[in-house]
Design a protein around this motif. Structure first.
Motif, PDB file in Angstrom:
ATOM      1  N   THR A   3       0.850  -1.195   0.000  1.00 15.14           N
ATOM      2  CA  THR A   3       0.000   0.000   0.000  1.00 15.14           C
ATOM      3  C   THR A   3       0.884   1.244   0.000  1.00 15.14           C
ATOM      4  OG1 THR A   3      -1.675  -1.185   1.283  1.00 15.14           O
ATOM      5  CG2 THR A   3      -1.830   1.214   1.298  1.00 15.14           C
ATOM      6  N   GLU A   4       0.410   2.301  -0.583  1.00 16.55           N
ATOM      7  CA  GLU A   4       1.173   3.551  -0.578  1.00 16.55           C
ATOM      8  C   GLU A   4       1.514   3.945   0.855  1.00 16.55           C
ATOM      9  OE1 GLU A   4      -0.589   5.419  -4.759  1.00 16.55           O
ATOM     10  OE2 GLU A   4      -1.258   6.245  -2.851  1.00 16.55           O
ATOM     11  N   PRO A   5       2.644   4.608   1.044  1.00  9.93           N
ATOM     12  CA  PRO A   5       3.134   4.866   2.401  1.00  9.93           C
ATOM     13  C   PRO A   5       2.269   5.852   3.181  1.00  9.93           C
ATOM     14  CG  PRO A   5       4.462   6.046   0.790  1.00  9.93           C
ATOM     15  CD  PRO A   5       3.562   5.133   0.009  1.00  9.93           C
ATOM     16  N   CYS A   6       2.215   5.664   4.485  1.00 10.89           N
ATOM     17  CA  CYS A   6       1.608   6.654   5.382  1.00 10.89           C
ATOM     18  C   CYS A   6       2.581   7.833   5.502  1.00 10.89           C
ATOM     19  CB  CYS A   6       1.338   6.039   6.759  1.00 10.89           C
ATOM     20  SG  CYS A   6       2.809   5.907   7.803  1.00 10.89           S
ATOM     21  N   ALA A   7       2.188   8.833   6.268  1.00 14.47           N
ATOM     22  CA  ALA A   7       3.014  10.036   6.431  1.00 14.47           C
ATOM     23  C   ALA A   7       4.412   9.700   6.961  1.00 14.47           C
ATOM     24  CB  ALA A   7       2.309  11.012   7.370  1.00 14.47           C
ATOM     25  N   MET A   8       4.490   8.791   7.922  1.00 15.65           N
ATOM     26  CA  MET A   8       5.787   8.429   8.502  1.00 15.65           C
ATOM     27  C   MET A   8       6.666   7.708   7.481  1.00 15.65           C
ATOM     28  SD  MET A   8       6.549   5.797  11.687  1.00 15.65           S
ATOM     29  CE  MET A   8       5.666   4.416  10.905  1.00 15.65           C
ATOM     30  N   CYS A   9       6.109   6.697   6.843  1.00 16.17           N
ATOM     31  CA  CYS A   9       6.911   5.895   5.906  1.00 16.17           C
ATOM     32  C   CYS A   9       7.327   6.732   4.694  1.00 16.17           C
ATOM     33  CB  CYS A   9       6.150   4.649   5.490  1.00 16.17           C
ATOM     34  SG  CYS A   9       5.824   3.536   6.884  1.00 16.17           S
ATOM     35  N   PHE A  10       6.447   7.607   4.256  1.00 14.67           N
ATOM     36  CA  PHE A  10       6.803   8.556   3.203  1.00 14.67           C
ATOM     37  C   PHE A  10       8.031   9.366   3.623  1.00 14.67           C
ATOM     38  CE2 PHE A  10       6.252  13.197   2.470  1.00 14.67           C
ATOM     39  CZ  PHE A  10       6.747  13.238   1.177  1.00 14.67           C
ATOM     40  N   GLY A  11       8.008   9.881   4.835  1.00 18.95           N
ATOM     41  CA  GLY A  11       9.121  10.687   5.319  1.00 18.95           C
ATOM     42  C   GLY A  11      10.402   9.890   5.480  1.00 18.95           C
ATOM     43  N   GLU A  13      -3.876   7.230   7.008  1.00 20.89           N
ATOM     44  CA  GLU A  13      -2.575   7.394   6.360  1.00 20.89           C
ATOM     45  C   GLU A  13      -1.767   8.550   6.943  1.00 20.89           C
ATOM     46  OE1 GLU A  13      -2.305   4.206   4.449  1.00 20.89           O
ATOM     47  OE2 GLU A  13      -1.218   5.638   3.210  1.00 20.89           O
ATOM     48  N   GLY A  14      -2.406   9.302   7.820  1.00 19.23           N
ATOM     49  CA  GLY A  14      -1.680  10.403   8.466  1.00 19.23           C
ATOM     50  C   GLY A  14      -1.627  11.638   7.590  1.00 19.23           C
ATOM     51  N   PHE A  52       7.835  13.571  12.212  1.00 26.30           N
ATOM     52  CA  PHE A  52       6.526  14.235  12.233  1.00 26.30           C
ATOM     53  C   PHE A  52       5.424  13.210  11.947  1.00 26.30           C
ATOM     54  CE2 PHE A  52       3.419  15.752   9.019  1.00 26.30           C
ATOM     55  CZ  PHE A  52       2.531  16.365   9.888  1.00 26.30           C
ATOM     56  N   GLY A  53       5.624  12.404  10.918  1.00 28.26           N
ATOM     57  CA  GLY A  53       4.616  11.400  10.552  1.00 28.26           C
ATOM     58  C   GLY A  53       4.457  10.321  11.609  1.00 28.26           C
ATOM     59  N   ALA A  54       5.520  10.105  12.395  1.00 26.89           N
ATOM     60  CA  ALA A  54       5.472   9.059  13.427  1.00 26.89           C
ATOM     61  C   ALA A  54       4.703   9.503  14.665  1.00 26.89           C
ATOM     62  CB  ALA A  54       6.891   8.666  13.837  1.00 26.89           C
ATOM     63  N   VAL A  55       4.647  10.807  14.900  1.00 28.77           N
ATOM     64  CA  VAL A  55       4.053  11.318  16.140  1.00 28.77           C
ATOM     65  C   VAL A  55       2.589  10.898  16.328  1.00 28.77           C
ATOM     66  CG1 VAL A  55       3.383  13.457  17.347  1.00 28.77           C
ATOM     67  CG2 VAL A  55       5.718  13.179  16.486  1.00 28.77           C
ATOM     68  N   PRO A  56       1.729  11.050  15.315  1.00 21.85           N
ATOM     69  CA  PRO A  56       0.328  10.680  15.534  1.00 21.85           C
ATOM     70  C   PRO A  56       0.131   9.192  15.852  1.00 21.85           C
ATOM     71  CG  PRO A  56       0.517  12.052  13.586  1.00 21.85           C
ATOM     72  CD  PRO A  56       1.916  11.677  13.996  1.00 21.85           C
TER      73      PRO A  56
END
Lengths: 198, 198
Positions: free
Chosen positions: A116-124, A150-151, B123-127
């Protein structure tokens, strides 16, 4: 409450035992991108089947198409919110390579396949890892539709990675990838959250 | 190249030995927010002094002001790009709590103090972590000015966290925090990159 005990606290990222058995069934080299992504999707599917984590899988491949490191979502079993499949695959790939920059300063090419496309953390995390391409099955919107979060991610996250020289391939095997987490959700699989994290 | 060996690949997140000795010098409870942030900054400073990683520190505190888990940047020593100070502190705090959601479904309050504002990944990991507040020393712009890369982050990342009920406190002890990575960079400390990751 126990003392802070920073000398004893540690977290070990280790894959479930079934992964080695699955990996042993794969050809040494997987030349087609679609079939490499299929490994990530199959890891997601088997992670659910084995009850060893959430319905997400990932895999890092080297430029010859060899599986370099697999990853599965381990958030619930290891009680650690950073252990999304992509993070696990990246950490294990770097461990295998012996360096935090898989690209070795641009000399090597590594591909991250994610069910699956990355969440905010994995994208970063992607730009720091040294992977040079990211291949995704399901869209982040598909995950959201199934109840996963997905954040807060940049709207043009694909463009942001491209600007850093990281190619993103989307919508490969999308239906196959979506089926894994839809089936999981439909079967009552925990869509855990902290707030509502995936 | 060795076989993929997913059965043997693992990564252990463990703090450098000096951290326990430093933590032992701290009071059991640190009532003032500023002094809690000072712990994160001191972890950054000592991480540089001990040569055990990059110039970034973080610490998770519980609602009573007790240090729950410290973290330092371990990217270079552990060869793992995801091990920014915040990620290390969150993983160890969750390990101690025995759950991936520190907030335990909103029943507990945990604060993440970070010597510098989070990069895109952190930042993406925080939530996902269950922390309910984030207290930062240096601005991300300060880190960029010193040559560190913060990654492609939402412009209104503070607002995005606030929307999820996570309070962000900025500019506390900013000069003190900036001094740590400025001194590090001025002394020729590696500003490592994969592309140009911090």
């Amino acid at each position: 409450m126990e003392p802070a005990g920073s000398d004893t606290l540690e977290v070990t990222i280790r894959l479930p035992d079934w992964v080695a058995a699955y990996v042993a069934t794969l050809p040494a080299v997987i030349p087609r991108r679609e079939n490499r992504l299929r490994v990530a999707i199959e890891l997601a599917r088997q992670n659910v089947a084995h009850g060893s984590g959430g319905p997400f899988g990932a895999a890092v491949f080297d430029e010859s198409g060899r599986l370099y490191a697999p990853g599965v979502n381990l958030v619930v079993p290891l009680g650690c919110s950073i252990l999304h499949a992509e993070m696990v695959a990246l950490a294990l790939a770097q461990r295998r390579a012996g360096r935090f920059d898989l690209s070795a300063g641009g000399q090597r090419r590594f591909e991250l396949c994610a069910s699956t496309e990355p969440c905010a953390m994995c994208f970063g995390a992607v730009p720091w890892s040294g992977v040079t391409s990211l291949v995704c099955g399901a869209r982040d919107a598909d995950a959201r539709d199934a109840g996963f979060d997905e954040g807060p991610k940049l709207q043009d996250w694909v463009g942001a990675l491209a600007e850093r020289g990281i190619e993103v391939v989307r919508d490969l095997l999308r239906a196959e990838a979506v089926a894994v987490f839809r089936d999981y959700a439909a079967a009552g699989g925990a869509i855990y959250n902290a707030g509502k994290a995936r």
